[in-house]
Design an enzyme around this catalytic site. Structure first.
Site, PDB file in Angstrom:
ATOM      1  N   THR A 133     -45.305 -20.134  10.992  1.00 40.52           N
ATOM      2  CA  THR A 133     -45.216 -20.257  12.437  1.00 40.52           C
ATOM      3  C   THR A 133     -45.538 -21.676  12.886  1.00 40.52           C
ATOM      4  O   THR A 133     -46.263 -22.401  12.199  1.00 40.52           O
ATOM      5  CB  THR A 133     -46.205 -19.284  13.106  1.00 40.52           C
ATOM      6  OG1 THR A 133     -46.296 -19.558  14.498  1.00 40.52           O
ATOM      7  CG2 THR A 133     -47.603 -19.434  12.518  1.00 40.52           C
ATOM      8  N   ASP A 134     -45.032 -22.051  14.057  1.00 39.03           N
ATOM      9  CA  ASP A 134     -45.377 -23.354  14.623  1.00 39.03           C
ATOM     10  C   ASP A 134     -46.824 -23.406  15.100  1.00 39.03           C
ATOM     11  O   ASP A 134     -47.363 -24.489  15.347  1.00 39.03           O
ATOM     12  CB  ASP A 134     -44.430 -23.708  15.775  1.00 39.03           C
ATOM     13  CG  ASP A 134     -44.395 -22.672  16.886  1.00 39.03           C
ATOM     14  OD1 ASP A 134     -45.077 -21.626  16.771  1.00 39.03           O
ATOM     15  OD2 ASP A 134     -43.669 -22.893  17.879  1.00 39.03           O
ATOM     16  N   GLU A 135     -47.479 -22.260  15.214  1.00 44.89           N
ATOM     17  CA  GLU A 135     -48.846 -22.244  15.728  1.00 44.89           C
ATOM     18  C   GLU A 135     -49.844 -22.903  14.776  1.00 44.89           C
ATOM     19  O   GLU A 135     -50.960 -23.227  15.186  1.00 44.89           O
ATOM     20  CB  GLU A 135     -49.270 -20.814  16.053  1.00 44.89           C
ATOM     21  CG  GLU A 135     -48.428 -20.203  17.160  1.00 44.89           C
ATOM     22  CD  GLU A 135     -48.999 -18.909  17.704  1.00 44.89           C
ATOM     23  OE1 GLU A 135     -50.235 -18.803  17.810  1.00 44.89           O
ATOM     24  OE2 GLU A 135     -48.201 -18.020  18.043  1.00 44.89           O
ATOM     25  N   TYR A 159     -55.226 -16.013  14.130  1.00 47.42           N
ATOM     26  CA  TYR A 159     -53.876 -15.829  13.577  1.00 47.42           C
ATOM     27  C   TYR A 159     -53.343 -17.131  13.007  1.00 47.42           C
ATOM     28  O   TYR A 159     -52.890 -17.194  11.860  1.00 47.42           O
ATOM     29  CB  TYR A 159     -52.935 -15.293  14.658  1.00 47.42           C
ATOM     30  CG  TYR A 159     -51.471 -15.482  14.309  1.00 47.42           C
ATOM     31  CD1 TYR A 159     -50.918 -14.866  13.193  1.00 47.42           C
ATOM     32  CD2 TYR A 159     -50.646 -16.294  15.087  1.00 47.42           C
ATOM     33  CE1 TYR A 159     -49.588 -15.041  12.857  1.00 47.42           C
ATOM     34  CE2 TYR A 159     -49.308 -16.474  14.766  1.00 47.42           C
ATOM     35  CZ  TYR A 159     -48.785 -15.843  13.652  1.00 47.42           C
ATOM     36  OH  TYR A 159     -47.478 -16.034  13.317  1.00 47.42           O
ATOM     37  N   LYS A 163     -52.388 -18.171   9.015  1.00 49.92           N
ATOM     38  CA  LYS A 163     -51.077 -18.633   8.556  1.00 49.92           C
ATOM     39  C   LYS A 163     -51.170 -20.038   7.970  1.00 49.92           C
ATOM     40  O   LYS A 163     -50.470 -20.362   7.003  1.00 49.92           O
ATOM     41  CB  LYS A 163     -50.075 -18.600   9.708  1.00 49.92           C
ATOM     42  CG  LYS A 163     -49.728 -17.191  10.180  1.00 49.92           C
ATOM     43  CD  LYS A 163     -49.061 -16.354   9.107  1.00 49.92           C
ATOM     44  CE  LYS A 163     -47.636 -16.809   8.840  1.00 49.92           C
ATOM     45  NZ  LYS A 163     -46.926 -15.885   7.898  1.00 49.92           N
TER      46      LYS A 163
END
Length: 374
Positions: A133-135, A159, A163
């Site tokens: 994810t870009d997060e 989260y 990741k």
């Protein structure tokens, strides 16, 4: 090609599996825990296809993974299984550690052991594609350039931290052991079959019910929105033609504030449901207290993916949103059922196993509603 897809009954995973079976002659084995946000019906069109198999089980189950690799001998792994809902990670981070970090580690170990048994030609073509994810990159200010593959990691939620940790493990298995890996980091996805705890299906459901549509803060958070079928196409391009050891960012260059996005959804609903007693639907928007550590802006620069692999999104955000709203309108019963499942999850109800799935005897499969796919 024999492909193992973890999380293949999830929102993104099912889009990938449908695309593989429609456009290739590959065999696909799906490993999915069938948690509350999984939806085997998203793969109903594949049920009669002899190239498709669903195994119910946990990606963190080392014994099950060993049996799967021994039985199916995959040529590639597409790892999508993940807990992904940020709010849930704030309330209960341990599940995110278990699935996203420990699960990825166990899958890497099983893939490495399998890869080492292959002949040299088969080893050279094996791929382990980890979907992230870009997060993991943190947040951007309004004037900042979009994230690139070289952007530093700065996760802000449990989260995102889980990741980020998984990404680092995947890279470590490439550099330390030589496992041929690929990593992709994508922006926010939307489209059919998305569980209605996410912003777009939740807003559609709330609007149709005439309930307040909640937006954090003042709805000023900016996200880059990617139609799920375009993401699936990108993932298969990366898996098939990406350079081993590389990271590819997947985004549609479609930044919108959450408020702009929801207003667009409401305008589409006004048009497509002209007899709704809740028109104009935008009057249902309500601002609520912001969540802790809420990132202000994400944006993706997909230049590498575009230049190296020729990928482009197939539709604009407006086209994708219209198609998505139309799909949910055509599947109102499903949307209502998922809303009830969401309420049941909060009450601790258990979800039944999927019909036609391999029994838990194939591993320590569990069917309690404990996870979600991004």
């Amino acid at each position: 090609m024999r492909l193992l897809v973890t999380g293949g009954c999830g929102f993104i995973g099912s889009a990938v599996v449908r695309r593989v079976l429609r456009t290739t002659d590959w065999t696909v084995v799906v490993l999915d825990k069938l948690t509350y946000a999984a939806e085997p019906r998203a793969l109903e069109e594949t049920a009669a296809d002899p190239r498709y198999r669903l195994v119910v089980g946990d990606v963190a189950d080392a014994e099950l993974l060993a049996r799967l690799f021994a039985e199916y001998r995959p040529d590639a792994v597409l790892h999508l299984a993940a807990e992904s809902h940020v709010d849930r990670s704030i309330d209960g981070p341990e599940a995110f550690l278990s699935t996203n970090v420990v699960g990825t580690f166990r899958l890497l170990e099983a893939a490495l052991a399998h890869w080492r048994t292959l002949s040299e030609p088969d080893r050279s073509r094996f791929r382990f594609h980890h979907v992230s994810t870009d997060e993991v990159f943190g947040a951007l200010d309004p004037e900042d350039a979009p994230f690139r593959e070289t952007s530093p990691y700065d996760p802000r939620s449990p989260y995102a931290a889980s990741k980020a940790a998984a990404d680092h493990f995947v890279r470590a298995w490439f550099h330390t052991y030589g496992l041929p890996v690929l990593i992709s980091n994508a922006s926010n996805n939307y489209g059919p079959w998305q569980f209605p705890e996410k912003l777009i299906p939740l807003a559609i459901a709330k609007a149709l019910e005439g309930q307040p549509i909640p937006l954090y803060g003042r709805g000023e958070q900016v996200r880059d929105w990617l139609f799920v079928d375009d993401h699936a196409a990108a993932l298969l391009a990366i898996l098939g033609r990406g350079r081993v050891g590389r990271t590819y960012l997947v985004g549609a260059r479609a930044e919108r504030t959450n408020l702009e996005l929801v207003r667009t959804l409401c305008a589409i609903l006004d048009e497509l449901v002209p007899n709704s007693p809740h028109r104009p639907h935008a009057r249902l928007i309500r601002f609520v207290a912001d969540r802790p550590g809420h990132d202000r802006r994400y944006a993706i620069d997909p230049t590498r993916l575009e230049a190296e692999l020729g990928w482009r999104p197939s539709r604009s955000l407006e086209e994708g949103l219209r198609a998505t709203v139309a799909w949910y309108l055509a599947h109102r019963d499903w949307l209502a059922e998922m809303r009830a499942r969401y309420d049941g999850r909060r009450l601790g109800l258990v979800r039944p196993a999927a019909a036609g799935a391999e029994p838990a005897a194939a591993g320590t499969g569990r069917t309690e509603p404990e996870g979600t796919e991004r």
